[in-house]
Design an enzyme around this catalytic site. Structure first.
Site, PDB file in Angstrom:
ATOM      1  N   TYR A  70     -18.554 -26.237 -16.983  1.00 51.07           N
ATOM      2  CA  TYR A  70     -17.299 -25.608 -16.553  1.00 51.07           C
ATOM      3  C   TYR A  70     -16.714 -26.389 -15.395  1.00 51.07           C
ATOM      4  O   TYR A  70     -17.453 -26.841 -14.516  1.00 51.07           O
ATOM      5  CB  TYR A  70     -17.543 -24.159 -16.121  1.00 51.07           C
ATOM      6  CG  TYR A  70     -16.989 -23.180 -17.136  1.00 51.07           C
ATOM      7  CD1 TYR A  70     -15.640 -23.205 -17.470  1.00 51.07           C
ATOM      8  CD2 TYR A  70     -17.814 -22.257 -17.760  1.00 51.07           C
ATOM      9  CE1 TYR A  70     -15.122 -22.327 -18.407  1.00 51.07           C
ATOM     10  CE2 TYR A  70     -17.301 -21.371 -18.705  1.00 51.07           C
ATOM     11  CZ  TYR A  70     -15.954 -21.417 -19.021  1.00 51.07           C
ATOM     12  OH  TYR A  70     -15.446 -20.557 -19.953  1.00 51.07           O
ATOM     13  N   GLU A  72     -13.155 -25.604 -13.851  1.00 53.95           N
ATOM     14  CA  GLU A  72     -11.787 -25.153 -13.523  1.00 53.95           C
ATOM     15  C   GLU A  72     -11.349 -25.789 -12.215  1.00 53.95           C
ATOM     16  O   GLU A  72     -12.148 -25.969 -11.305  1.00 53.95           O
ATOM     17  CB  GLU A  72     -11.757 -23.627 -13.436  1.00 53.95           C
ATOM     18  CG  GLU A  72     -11.913 -22.990 -14.799  1.00 53.95           C
ATOM     19  CD  GLU A  72     -11.781 -21.479 -14.775  1.00 53.95           C
ATOM     20  OE1 GLU A  72     -11.293 -20.936 -13.772  1.00 53.95           O
ATOM     21  OE2 GLU A  72     -12.179 -20.858 -15.767  1.00 53.95           O
ATOM     22  N   ASP A 247       8.864 -33.458 -25.306  1.00 55.69           N
ATOM     23  CA  ASP A 247       7.589 -33.300 -25.995  1.00 55.69           C
ATOM     24  C   ASP A 247       7.455 -34.500 -26.934  1.00 55.69           C
ATOM     25  O   ASP A 247       8.099 -34.562 -27.980  1.00 55.69           O
ATOM     26  CB  ASP A 247       7.617 -31.981 -26.774  1.00 55.69           C
ATOM     27  CG  ASP A 247       6.354 -31.760 -27.598  1.00 55.69           C
ATOM     28  OD1 ASP A 247       5.555 -32.695 -27.730  1.00 55.69           O
ATOM     29  OD2 ASP A 247       6.190 -30.645 -28.122  1.00 55.69           O
ATOM     30  N   THR A 276       0.591 -34.547 -27.361  1.00 56.34           N
ATOM     31  CA  THR A 276      -0.780 -34.421 -27.853  1.00 56.34           C
ATOM     32  C   THR A 276      -1.390 -35.811 -27.745  1.00 56.34           C
ATOM     33  O   THR A 276      -0.695 -36.807 -27.508  1.00 56.34           O
ATOM     34  CB  THR A 276      -0.830 -33.965 -29.321  1.00 56.34           C
ATOM     35  OG1 THR A 276      -0.002 -34.831 -30.090  1.00 56.34           O
ATOM     36  CG2 THR A 276      -0.358 -32.535 -29.473  1.00 56.34           C
ATOM     37  N   LYS A 279      -2.255 -37.710 -32.391  1.00 56.80           N
ATOM     38  CA  LYS A 279      -1.377 -38.074 -33.509  1.00 56.80           C
ATOM     39  C   LYS A 279      -1.228 -39.596 -33.523  1.00 56.80           C
ATOM     40  O   LYS A 279      -2.208 -40.290 -33.731  1.00 56.80           O
ATOM     41  CB  LYS A 279      -0.050 -37.332 -33.378  1.00 56.80           C
ATOM     42  CG  LYS A 279      -0.230 -35.806 -33.449  1.00 56.80           C
ATOM     43  CD  LYS A 279       1.097 -35.071 -33.442  1.00 56.80           C
ATOM     44  CE  LYS A 279       0.916 -33.585 -33.703  1.00 56.80           C
ATOM     45  NZ  LYS A 279       0.940 -32.770 -32.475  1.00 56.80           N
ATOM     46  N   ARG A 285      -8.443 -34.590 -30.342  1.00 61.38           N
ATOM     47  CA  ARG A 285      -7.516 -33.456 -30.366  1.00 61.38           C
ATOM     48  C   ARG A 285      -7.317 -32.978 -28.940  1.00 61.38           C
ATOM     49  O   ARG A 285      -8.289 -32.651 -28.252  1.00 61.38           O
ATOM     50  CB  ARG A 285      -8.094 -32.298 -31.196  1.00 61.38           C
ATOM     51  CG  ARG A 285      -8.302 -32.624 -32.655  1.00 61.38           C
ATOM     52  CD  ARG A 285      -6.974 -32.865 -33.354  1.00 61.38           C
ATOM     53  NE  ARG A 285      -6.196 -31.669 -33.441  1.00 61.38           N
ATOM     54  CZ  ARG A 285      -6.096 -30.905 -34.526  1.00 61.38           C
ATOM     55  NH1 ARG A 285      -6.703 -31.235 -35.619  1.00 61.38           N
ATOM     56  NH2 ARG A 285      -5.344 -29.822 -34.514  1.00 61.38           N
TER      57      ARG A 285
HETATM   58  N1  DSN Z   1       0.895 -29.427 -36.424  1.00 63.05           N
HETATM   59  C1  DSN Z   1       1.629 -30.499 -35.820  1.00 63.05           C
HETATM   60  C2  DSN Z   1       2.482 -31.197 -36.811  1.00 63.05           C
HETATM   61  O1  DSN Z   1       2.067 -31.283 -37.944  1.00 63.05           O
HETATM   62  O2  DSN Z   1       3.542 -31.704 -36.481  1.00 63.05           O
HETATM   63  C3  DSN Z   1       2.410 -30.082 -34.659  1.00 63.05           C
HETATM   64  O3  DSN Z   1       2.351 -28.729 -34.461  1.00 63.05           O
END
Ligand code: DSN
Length: 485
Positions: A70, A72, A247, A276, A279, A285
């Site tokens: 942990y 925090e 974003d 994120t 991607k 993730r």
């Molecule tokens: N699930 C992701 C996407 O496929 O774009 C974003 O939420």
């Protein structure tokens, strides 16, 4: 030694075989499902625009004892003792994220894109709504407010406005839409793409911003195939006094890999940027929040425990590894190839009769209007899945078929580019897909009405698609260093 034996003798192959043996000794079914997932990923063409294949180093950095700790707070200021190595690994991830994106501040604790956006929303609310309210009421923190002042502040939080890109223009649920917590927190209004060009209509953005006067102007997308001019959006935000939040979850890899520079790089223009990490950036993730605004830093750093559970130290370790990979020159080559491959895919589909939304792509994804094949998105997605091609159905601008059946499919090239495919491979992928889509026929419901979900497709077409895909995947294998496990 055969080629396969050599592959099987790599350090990665030995690591994974040993790890799976350890897991199998406790729960063999889990080890078997992990193997099954790898087999599946190796035998399908993955065109989900938000997915990728992380490196063994990234994956292994997540599977260790950092998971048990942990932590925090932030490095040096934790609510738990014993964080010496968590501090080191988080600091490393923070410094690498700052260097990678040219940001003055990075927060690497968010567990996902939604979490990163919640941290950013909170930071803006804290900076622009809560802090001035506390000053006005001579309070150092919310606990010093009277019950009545606290109620006033809560009402004020609920009164705030944001604008974001409409869902069927390519926006994301977390940008103020009602089914998501962001839509319940904020009064949201959407801006759209131009109905003719299907490209972002900056005049409409300015009009909506002037009329609605949002606290936060959200930019970024999950299904928009074009580059966005963030310099132009910042001008609009400044004119109406909004905080510009970008974003970049989908295209962070293209920013890191210098495909998007200047006006198209959000970092020099936005007040706050979220992303994120899994991607196009090809990490674990998770999420991050970046800013160049000193005023926002203290509020961003309060993300945990404000909106996040304890940071996942193992994932922060994996983020540090992924950022190190993205700082290598070859990542720039990768990012440019992702973009070129998406263009080749879009052109390949267009020349075989598919309508490409907005007429092309400038990033890692393209949207195909599958009504050009007489199908809904749902039918196209299922027909392709049954042929070994994994895509997701997606709304197209002003979609007549709604968000469930949709009229489109979204295709992305980050994953296939990771395994080494080039533009000629993507043209072959376009051919495989178009053969399936052209051979798929919409069928009827049991009541004889046109169905938006049912379809027919000859088995031989499926089989041919699978065998052509298998050939491509044999030439571009996934995790060749791991071999058969
Ligand atoms: N699930 C992701 C996407 O496929 O774009 C974003 O939420």
């Amino acid at each position: 030694m055969t080629e396969q034996d050599q592959a099987a003798d790599t350090i990665e192959a030995r690591a994974y075989r040993a790890a799976l043996d350890v897991i199998a000794a406790v729960e063999p079914d889990v080890a078997s499902h992990i193997r099954g997932e790898l087999d599946n990923q190796r035998s399908q063409l993955k065109l989900i625009a938000s997915e990728n294949y992380a490196s063994p180093a990234v994956l292994l950095a997540m599977g260790n004892w950092f998971s048990d700790k942990y932590a925090e707070g932030i490095p040096g200021q934790r609510y738990y003792a014993g964080c010496e190595y968590v501090d080191k690994v988080e600091t490393l991830a923070v410094n690498r994220a700052k260097a990678l994106f040219g940001a003055k501040h990075a927060y690497v604790q968010p567990h996902s894109g939604i979490d990163a956006n919640l941290v950013a929303f909170w930071a803006v609310l804290a900076h622009r709504v809560e802090a001035p309210f506390l000053t006005e009421h001579a309070a150092k923190n919310v606990n010093e407010l009277t019950d009545s002042d606290w109620e006033d502040l809560r009402q004020l939080f609920g009164d705030q406005r944001m604008i974001g890109m409409a869902l069927d223009s390519g926006g994301h649920l977390t940008h103020g839409f009602r089914p998501n917590i962001s839509g319940k927190l904020f009064n949201q209004r959407s801006y759209h793409v131009d109905p003719e060009t299907e490209m972002l209509d900056y005049d409409e953005v300015a009009k909506v911003a002037r009329e609605f006067k949002p606290l936060i102007m959200v930019a970024g997308y999950s299904a928009y195939p074009r580059a966005v001019d963030f310099a132009k959006l910042r001008e609009i935000a400044d004119e109406v006094g909004a905080t510009l939040m970008v974003d970049m979850a989908h295209f962070a890899g293209l920013v890191a890999g210098k495909v998007f520079t200047g006006d198209f790089d959000p970092l020099p223009h936005a007040h706050i940027v979220t992303s994120t990490t899994h991607k196009s950036l090809r990490g674990p993730r998770g999420g991050i929040v970046l800013t160049n605004e000193e005023d926002l830093v203290e509020f961003i750093d309060k993300g945990c425990p404000m909106v996040l559970g304890g940071p996942l130290s193992n994932v922060m370790a994996a983020k540090a590894v992924a950022f190190a990979e993205a700082q290598r020159p070859e990542f720039c080559d990768y990012a440019h190839q992702v973009r070129d491959n998406a263009s080749a895919l879009a052109e390949g589909i267009a020349k075989r009769g598919g309508r490409i939304v907005s007429g092309g792509t400038e990033n890692h994804l393209c949207l195909v209007d599958v009504t050009s094949f007489g199908l809904t998105g749902r039918q196209a997605e299922s027909a392709l899945e049954s042929s070994g091609v994994i895509v997701n159905r997606n709304s197209i601008p002003f979609d007549p078929n709604g968000a469930w059946y949709t009229s489109g499919i979204r295709l992305g090239t980050p994953a296939l580019t990771t395994i080494g495919m080039d533009t000629s491979d993507l043209d072959e992928v376009a051919d495989i897909m178009c053969e399936v889509l052209a051979a798929t026929e919409a069928s009827t419901t049991t009541a004889g009405e046109p169905s938006k979900a049912k379809f027919t497709l000859a088995d031989e077409v499926r089989e041919r698609a699978r065998s052509r895909s298998a050939e491509l995947l044999a030439q571009n294998p996934l995790y060749p260093e791991i071999g058969a496990i």
